[in-house]
Design a protein around this motif. Structure first.
Motif, mmCIF file in Angstrom:
data_model
loop_
_atom_site.group_PDB
_atom_site.id
_atom_site.type_symbol
_atom_site.label_atom_id
_atom_site.label_comp_id
_atom_site.label_asym_id
_atom_site.label_seq_id
_atom_site.Cartn_x
_atom_site.Cartn_y
_atom_site.Cartn_z
ATOM 1 N N UNK A 152 0.831 -1.206 0.000
ATOM 2 C CA UNK A 152 0.000 0.000 0.000
ATOM 3 C C UNK A 152 0.865 1.255 0.000
ATOM 4 N N UNK A 153 1.958 1.244 0.749
ATOM 5 C CA UNK A 153 2.871 2.378 0.777
ATOM 6 C C UNK A 153 3.472 2.627 -0.601
ATOM 7 N N UNK A 154 3.895 1.570 -1.276
ATOM 8 C CA UNK A 154 4.482 1.707 -2.609
ATOM 9 C C UNK A 154 3.461 2.214 -3.636
ATOM 10 N N UNK A 155 2.260 1.650 -3.613
ATOM 11 C CA UNK A 155 1.224 2.089 -4.557
ATOM 12 C C UNK A 155 0.846 3.538 -4.277
ATOM 13 N N UNK A 156 0.749 3.909 -3.003
ATOM 14 C CA UNK A 156 0.471 5.299 -2.654
ATOM 15 C C UNK A 156 1.560 6.236 -3.147
ATOM 16 N N UNK A 157 2.803 5.801 -3.060
ATOM 17 C CA UNK A 157 3.915 6.624 -3.539
ATOM 18 C C UNK A 157 3.824 6.846 -5.048
ATOM 19 N N UNK A 158 3.426 5.812 -5.775
ATOM 20 C CA UNK A 158 3.285 5.944 -7.230
ATOM 21 C C UNK A 158 2.157 6.924 -7.560
#
Length: 123
Positions: free
Chosen positions: A15-21
């Protein structure tokens, strides 16, 4: 039924990675205007809000939504400063201010939203 701890931590990381994208895409696109209409800002806010709500509903975990929001806010913070060549992705102005303030407000609303509303007990 609760998931295992490694599964939850993995979910938070993804979720953190997708949010960063999404935060990076919104940071880059927020300044696009179609005539007088700030199309990039509107689409960036709608896209990030949609992702936050989807993560909250699909995982039933406010911590996953918070991880998504932290990824969005971190990428916005990192990429809104002056780059090594002197370029600025988020220029100082109305659109940049709205974009910078909209993300924390969206994250706070989605994370703080109650899990469900319980009906009042009848007498």
């Amino acid at each position: 039924m609760r998931s295992s701890v490694p599964a939850r931590v993995g979910t938070w990381f993804v979720a953190l990675l997708v949010g960063a994208v999404y935060g990076l895409a919104g940071t880059i696109a927020h300044s696009y205007e179609l005539g007088w209409f700030p199309l990039g800002l509107v689409l960036a806010i709608i896209g990030c809000a949609g992702l936050l709500v989807a993560v909250r509903f699909l995982t039933a975990d406010r911590w996953a939504a918070l991880a998504t929001g932290l990824g969005m806010m971190t990428s916005t913070l990192v990429f809104s400063g002056k780059g090594p060549g002197g370029s600025v992705i988020v220029p100082e102005g109305a659109l940049g201010s709205v974009w910078t303030l909209a993300l924390p407000i969206l994250v706070a609303i989605v994370v703080a939203w109650p899990d469900r509303i319980r009906p009042l007990a009848e007498n």
